[in-house]
Design a protein around this motif. Structure first.
Motif, PDB file in Angstrom:
ATOM      1  N   ARG A  17       0.841  -1.200   0.000  1.00 24.51           N
ATOM      2  CA  ARG A  17       0.000   0.000   0.000  1.00 24.51           C
ATOM      3  C   ARG A  17       0.881   1.256   0.000  1.00 24.51           C
ATOM      4  O   ARG A  17       0.741   2.133   0.859  1.00 24.51           O
ATOM      5  CB  ARG A  17      -0.898   0.017   1.234  1.00 24.51           C
ATOM      6  N   ASN A  68      -0.457  -5.542   1.371  1.00 26.23           N
ATOM      7  CA  ASN A  68      -1.892  -5.710   1.197  1.00 26.23           C
ATOM      8  C   ASN A  68      -2.235  -7.177   1.441  1.00 26.23           C
ATOM      9  O   ASN A  68      -1.960  -8.043   0.599  1.00 26.23           O
ATOM     10  CB  ASN A  68      -2.310  -5.286  -0.209  1.00 26.23           C
ATOM     11  N   ASP A 159      -8.460  -1.843  -5.489  1.00 22.27           N
ATOM     12  CA  ASP A 159      -8.832  -0.508  -5.002  1.00 22.27           C
ATOM     13  C   ASP A 159      -8.804   0.563  -6.093  1.00 22.27           C
ATOM     14  O   ASP A 159      -8.307   1.676  -5.887  1.00 22.27           O
ATOM     15  CB  ASP A 159      -7.906  -0.077  -3.857  1.00 22.27           C
ATOM     16  N   THR A 179     -11.316  -5.005  -3.181  1.00 22.64           N
ATOM     17  CA  THR A 179     -11.429  -3.757  -2.416  1.00 22.64           C
ATOM     18  C   THR A 179     -10.902  -4.034  -1.020  1.00 22.64           C
ATOM     19  O   THR A 179     -11.506  -4.773  -0.246  1.00 22.64           O
ATOM     20  CB  THR A 179     -12.886  -3.274  -2.336  1.00 22.64           C
ATOM     21  N   SER A 180      -9.769  -3.432  -0.709  1.00 22.56           N
ATOM     22  CA  SER A 180      -9.102  -3.752   0.557  1.00 22.56           C
ATOM     23  C   SER A 180      -9.047  -2.588   1.533  1.00 22.56           C
ATOM     24  O   SER A 180      -8.636  -2.751   2.672  1.00 22.56           O
ATOM     25  CB  SER A 180      -7.673  -4.232   0.280  1.00 22.56           C
ATOM     26  N   CYS A 181      -9.444  -1.395   1.095  1.00 20.93           N
ATOM     27  CA  CYS A 181      -9.397  -0.255   2.007  1.00 20.93           C
ATOM     28  C   CYS A 181     -10.502   0.732   1.657  1.00 20.93           C
ATOM     29  O   CYS A 181     -10.911   0.830   0.506  1.00 20.93           O
ATOM     30  CB  CYS A 181      -8.034   0.443   1.963  1.00 20.93           C
ATOM     31  N   SER A 182     -10.973   1.423   2.662  1.00 27.01           N
ATOM     32  CA  SER A 182     -12.010   2.433   2.456  1.00 27.01           C
ATOM     33  C   SER A 182     -11.351   3.786   2.231  1.00 27.01           C
ATOM     34  O   SER A 182     -10.369   4.131   2.874  1.00 27.01           O
ATOM     35  CB  SER A 182     -12.930   2.510   3.678  1.00 27.01           C
ATOM     36  N   LYS A 183     -11.895   4.550   1.300  1.00 21.75           N
ATOM     37  CA  LYS A 183     -11.338   5.864   0.998  1.00 21.75           C
ATOM     38  C   LYS A 183     -12.154   6.937   1.710  1.00 21.75           C
ATOM     39  O   LYS A 183     -13.352   6.803   1.889  1.00 21.75           O
ATOM     40  CB  LYS A 183     -11.343   6.100  -0.514  1.00 21.75           C
ATOM     41  N   SER A 260       1.141   3.253   7.677  1.00 23.96           N
ATOM     42  CA  SER A 260       0.227   2.121   7.566  1.00 23.96           C
ATOM     43  C   SER A 260      -0.245   1.875   6.140  1.00 23.96           C
ATOM     44  O   SER A 260      -0.823   0.825   5.844  1.00 23.96           O
ATOM     45  CB  SER A 260      -0.996   2.348   8.461  1.00 23.96           C
ATOM     46  N   ALA A 262      -2.549   3.726   4.746  1.00 24.96           N
ATOM     47  CA  ALA A 262      -3.922   4.225   4.628  1.00 24.96           C
ATOM     48  C   ALA A 262      -3.999   5.440   3.719  1.00 24.96           C
ATOM     49  O   ALA A 262      -5.045   5.717   3.120  1.00 24.96           O
ATOM     50  CB  ALA A 262      -4.477   4.571   6.014  1.00 24.96           C
TER      51      ALA A 262
END
Length: 474
Positions: A17, A68, A159, A179-183, A260, A262
């Motif tokens: 990431r 990821n 993503d 989809t591995s992370c929220s934006k 991280s 993010a």
């Protein structure tokens, strides 16, 4: 689809990431700022050459990169079913080999070689030549990967935005979208560290100490506060980028947005200069003297982040000076002079808070069995000395404050100046309590944040304000 097809994974933004070009750049600059010139020279010879230089000069800890997990699990499932895997990336070959060795997931590893940048059309041509048309499944995350997806038997995305997802679906009917992370805006706000803006309230001290509450003075102080917050946020983002490796080894700092993963590290391109330009623009509006103070603050913090924070004692002196500089900035914005007493108290008091910060880090290291603080020049064996320096400075700051209460200026300003002595007792209690909590390992890595969350600290502040109000009024 036959499982014998090769599963090809991208690296930047897919397997990890983050972007290894930026990772290696900030790692190199953090170790030696002079490498910036080598990077510029490499860029003139092409991106592949730049990547090679940065991969060689950087000290990125591949074990602590923000991998990821969803992509890794996808690769593991493929291998479990008998398929082969390859890591094909635009990052330098040396870096790709290190990451692949750490993960142990790939049968083949290919990266840029210093002259050939393995990205976009170049990567697509390489994949077709190596595995044949529709002879591979490709996992990627950006528009640059459209070239590879066009020739793949199956596209796997990570993503990607909806617009890009539609293009992938149009060219490749067999597509998996991971989809591995929220934006959202939260990672950006965390990177700017608005909680640290509380330190900038020190800008209002000259106005409060002089009891000047005119509309112009208040407006000037508020604008100075805004300017300082913007410039400070730029510094915080830059500091996080320079401290990536150290933060990822820290039990709590590893959750910071860049560390991280993010927050995409590529967004640092505007997150560093954007707040800086805004802050300096507001500073210029308040006058060139305040602008000069802000520019000096930025240069000082830059020197601290890239060099001085690694020098024992100097780093603590710098932190104390940067706190005091906020008070001087308030003076420059409002043209209210700062007394020698206030400057001396500030230096000693903030030296204490800086030592608390280092003491807390050393206590954490001792508890976790480490011998030194990552990215700093301190060892666990230094803990008693750091504690003594901080406590001594704290008591000196209280002595300076007590002596100040006997000066003619205070006697003339306050109706009952002797009541101010009560605030020194409260401050003495607060500092002693802070050192006790730090000694026992209960201190946040930043004493300012601790004070904001601590109910006893708020009670102490209210009592001190009451003492000052009563001394002034009665």
């Amino acid at each position: 689809m036959a499982q014998a097809k090769m599963l090809v994974a991208d690296l930047d933004g897919t397997l990890v990431r983050t972007d290894m070009l930026f990772e290696t750049f900030w790692s190199s600059i953090a170790s030696d700022w002079r490498l910036l010139f080598s990077a510029i020279g490499g860029l003139l010879k092409g991106r592949a050459r730049l990547k090679q230089i940065l991969a060689r000069e950087s000290a990125v800890e591949v074990a602590h990169l923000p991998y990821n997990d969803q992509v890794i699990n996808y690769i593991r499932s493929w291998r479990a079913e008998g398929g082969q895997t390859a890591l094909v990336t635009a990052s330098d070959q040396v870096l790709a080999d290190r990451i692949a060795k750490h993960l142990g997931l790939f049968d083949e590893i290919y990266g840029s070689d210093g002259s050939h940048n393995l990205k976009g059309p170049n990567k697509a041509a390489f994949l077709v030549e190596r595995y044949g048309e529709n002879g591979f499944v490709y996992i990627g995350d950006s528009a640059a990967d459209l070239h590879a997806w066009k020739h793949a038997a199956k596209a796997v995305t990570v993503d990607i935005p909806d617009a890009l997802k539609a293009k992938v679906n149009a060219m490749n009917s067999e597509a998996d979208h991971l989809t591995s992370c929220s934006k959202g805006i939260i990672p950006y706000l965390k990177a700017l560290r608005p909680q640290q803006w509380l330190k900038n309230l020190l800008i209002f001290i000259p106005m409060l100490a002089a009891h000047q509450f005119g509309a112009v003075t208040i407006t000037q102080s508020i604008l100075a506060f805004v300017a300082f917050c913007c410039v400070a946020s730029s510094v915080y983002v830059l500091n996080d980028l320079l401290d990536l490796s150290a933060d990822r080894c820290h039990p709590t700092k590893c959750n910071r947005p860049f560390a991280s993963g993010a927050l995409p590290i590529v967004h640092s391109v505007w997150l560093v200069p954007g707040p800086l330009v805004l802050g300096l623009s507001v500073a210029a509006y308040l006058g060139w003297w305040f602008f000069a103070v802000m520019l000096f603050y930025y240069i000082s913090t830059l020197a601290y982040s890239m060099w001085l924070k690694r020098i024992v004692i100097i780093d603590i002196c710098m932190l104390a000076g940067l706190y005091t500089l906020r008070i001087l900035a308030g003076s420059a914005a409002t043209s209210i002079p700062v007394s020698d007493w206030l400057r001396e108290f500030s230096l000693f008091f903030f030296f204490t808070l800086a030592t608390v910060k280092r003491q807390a880090e050393l206590v954490d290291c001792k508890a976790s069995g480490k011998s030194d603080v990552a990215g700093r020049g301190y060892r666990v064996a230094d803990l008693p000395l750091v504690s003594q320096l901080g406590s001594a400075s704290g008591f000196v700051s209280i002595l300076v404050l007590a002596l100040y209460f006997n000066t003619p200026a205070v006697i003339e300003t306050y109706s009952s100046p002797e009541i101010l002595w009560g605030s020194t007792v409260v401050l003495l209690y607060w500092l002693t309590r802070v050192y006790m909590i730090t000694h026992r390992g209960g201190m946040h890595d930043d004493p300012i944040i601790f004070a904001v969350k601590d109910k006893v600290s708020w009670v102490c502040l209210v009592i001190i304000i009451l003492f000052v109000w009563v001394a002034f009024t009665f």
